[in-house]
Design an enzyme around this catalytic site. Structure first.
Site: not given
Ligand code: AMP
Length: 610
Positions: A464, A267, A470, A318, A265, A272, A347
């Site tokens: 987690r 990102k 990611k 979040r 998907e 969130r 998001e």
């Molecule tokens: P990070 O904030 O760098 O830990 O990355 C994870 C966060 O990316 C998640 O908590 C979401 O807020 C965000 N996110 C953006 N797009 C997506 C997606 N398609 N699926 C899941 N999380 C996503």
């Protein structure tokens, strides 16, 4: 339970370092609890309210210092408390260092039902020791509920009255509780294991109940009173937020190796949100103080919820903060496009003329309490929904990702201003090239990159785990020389398609060699290149072909590519002894000749640093 007893146990726990011993102590604490079990299950973690509740004490540290100072006596000021804190670094220790309990006269000013009868035991070292855990919970409830003008004074009065009745140990943990600095080493896992141990229920059923209810107090109570079957009956409630599933960093290589097929998907770089919707009104209102069934005895068992709530939509951040009022456009979008109860995960991205803005812009919108209409004009917000936890009466936490996504697609038919669906596209891919082209599109559209998800995974709140990755951003890019290529196939037969990359064998390797014009191969890149670029690269490289054998050509070292990659691995496949994992073409370095391309020494250094 007396608050003093709780504080003594907290002090004992703080001295322990082994997890098993800590769990044992918390288990004893729960076994000895009465009606205050739900409160104890929260206090021991340093939480005043259930995890799902939006309510906070809403009291700044300065007000807490003020309350401590007042309880400590007329010659102590809030500044003195702050100075002492700067010295010792722990508000608990600071609170414990004063002689509370001598300020009877001032107790008369207390609000919120605090008794304010702070009595000294004459020794000047402690309060009356008559504070119970339930009383502390009630007083903190009253503190949280104080609103409007003068509410800060009311809050200070309530806290003062509590400190005034506390002895040193009580004061230590009261201060830490109020400032969310409990830090005695009791985390969510400890509470889970202790509930299981104290009430003889399987850890898994406690874990599941915690995931769906997001309420340690309620789970402890149900485990004690109704056992495993009671826990199994706890379910998601539309209106009560659960913890978001989290991601860890990972590589395309790992994802393909582990799952064979990867759900990919885009990102989105925003914030969130968890969206709860019920056209009949939310059955559980996390913003409503009366919504907590564990707060008073007559409301126990969930009867105390406000079931006639007029709110249809609630949006949580979040951290499970209620941000509904700050996001009216998302509320409108949800109201217009959903018609059955649902919990969506997604998001929210700030945009300007359709292009994403840095995520700080979204957070500014989240924090906005006043003049929301103006903020809305200044920064536009777009919602992207990517998961669905509940749809039309069905809890979907245990449903595999692609099915959850189908349900999301089916129930949420919203489009953005340019007619694009606001539901993320979930691509099932089994090769690195396909994944790279999805990533290129995500980046071209201004988004952050891609998420790699296990298609067999269920939704695990708060975890987690390895099921959501990611994609790690590329490490430092390399500038490598093209020393070979392969002609493409089919539609691409007239283009060079796969390019052999090499690093300079000479130079700054520290081996004293002068430049000898030699190159060592390091990998092939075929990913990240558009058809148009392939044509240009063929024009650029064809004149330098030195030899051809079947599809493969040898190319004189003339052209330098900038390449991204996930990792450098040792590998016998290439002459350098290294191979690039998931290499991607980023561009031609027109400004560099092969002599200034990266050396093998740099590759070795980067490999060592990984
Ligand atoms: P990070 O904030 O760098 O830990 O990355 C994870 C966060 O990316 C998640 O908590 C979401 O807020 C965000 N996110 C953006 N797009 C997506 C997606 N398609 N699926 C899941 N999380 C996503």
């Amino acid at each position: 339970m007396q608050f003093g007893e709780f504080a003594d146990i907290a002090a004992e726990i703080e001295e322990l370092s082994a997890d098993t011993e800590i769990t044992e102590q918390v288990t004893h604490l729960f076994e000895g609890a009465t009606d205050d079990l739900p409160v104890l299950a929260r206090f021991v973690q340093g939480r005043v309210f259930p995890a799902w509740a939006s309510r906070t004490l809403d009291i700044g540290p300065n007000y807490c210092y003020e309350a401590i100072a007042r309880a400590a006596g007329t010659n102590v000021s809030a500044d003195d408390v702050e100075d002492r804190l700067a010295e010792v670094g722990d508000i608990g220790e600071v609170a414990a260092s004063y002689d509370f309990g001598g300020q009877q006269g001032l107790g008369a000013f207390t609000g919120g039902g605090a008794s304010g009868t702070g009595a000294s035991d004459g020794s000047g070292t402690s309060g009356a020791n008559d504070l119970t855990v339930a009383e502390v919970a009630d007083e903190l409830d009253a503190l949280a509920a104080a609103e409007g003008s003068g509410s800060q004074d009311t809050k200070i009065d309530i806290l003062f009255a509590l400190f005034n009745r506390a002895d040193a140990v009580e004061a230590r943990y009261l201060a830490r509780l109020v400032l969310s600095e409990m830090r005695i080493g009791v985390g969510e896992g400890t509470v889970r294991d202790a509930v299981a141990g104290a009430f003889d229920v399987p850890v898994e059923s406690v874990e599941r109940a915690l995931q769906v209810s997001n309420d340690y107090g309620e789970v402890a109570r149900v485990a004690r009173e109704e056992g495993e079957s009671g826990l199994a009956e706890l379910d998601l409630e539309v209106g009560r937020p659960v913890q978001a599933m989290l991601a860890q960093a990972g590589t395309v290589g790992d994802a393909l190796e582990d799952w064979e097929e990867v759900a990919v998907e885009w990102k989105y770089d925003g914030a969130r949100v968890q969206i709860h919707y019920d056209p009949e009104g939310l059955g559980w209102d996390a913003a409503d103080d009366s919504a907590d069934p564990t707060r008073s005895a007559d409301a126990a068992g969930g009867e105390g919820r406000n079931r006639d709530n007029a709110r249809e939509v609630a949006i949580f951040s979040r951290n499970m903060e209620d941000v509904t009022d700050a996001l009216p456009e998302v509320v409108e979008e949800v109201e217009a496009n959903l018609d059955a109860p649902a919990i969506l995960d997604g998001e929210v991205v700030a945009t300007e003329d359709g292009d994403p803005l840095p995520f700080q812009e979204v957070l500014r919108r989240f924090r906005r309490k006043h003049d929301v209409a103006r903020a809305r004009e200044e920064v536009e917000l777009d919602l992207f929904a990517f998961d669905c936890l509940h749809a039309a009466g069905d809890d979907l936490l245990r449903t595999p990702l692609p099915e959850r996504h189908e349900r999301l697609d089916a129930i949420f038919d919203a489009e953005d201003g340019s007619g694009e669906s606001v539901v993320s596209s979930l691509h099932l891919a089994d090769d690195a090239d396909e994944i790279a082209s999805i990533e290129t599109k995500a980046l071209d559209a201004g988004h952050e990159g891609i998420m790699l998800k296990n298609p067999d995974s269920t939704y695990s709140p708060g975890r987690r785990g390895k099921n959501w990755l990611k994609r790690k951003p590329d490490v430092e890019t390399l500038d490598l020389v093209v020393t070979g290529a392969e002609w493409g196939e089919g539609r691409r037969a007239s283009f060079l398609g796969t390019f052999l990359l090499s690093a300079r064998a000479d130079g700054d390797a520290g081996d004293g060699d002068a430049s000898n014009g030699e190159f060592e191969t390091l990998g092939k890149v075929a990913t990240g290149i558009t058809d148009e670029e392939l044509a240009d690269l063929t024009d650029l490289l064809e004149p330098h072909i030195r030899k051809q054998e079947g599809q493969e050509v040898e190319i004189a070292p003339k052209v330098v590519f900038e390449v991204g990659y996930e990792e450098i691995q040792e590998s016998p496949t290439y002459s350098s002894g290294y191979a690039l994992r998931f290499p991607r073409f980023l561009g031609v370095r027109d400004d560099k000749d092969p002599e200034s391309a990266d050396s093998l020494a740099r590759v070795e250094r980067l490999a060592d640093e990984q």
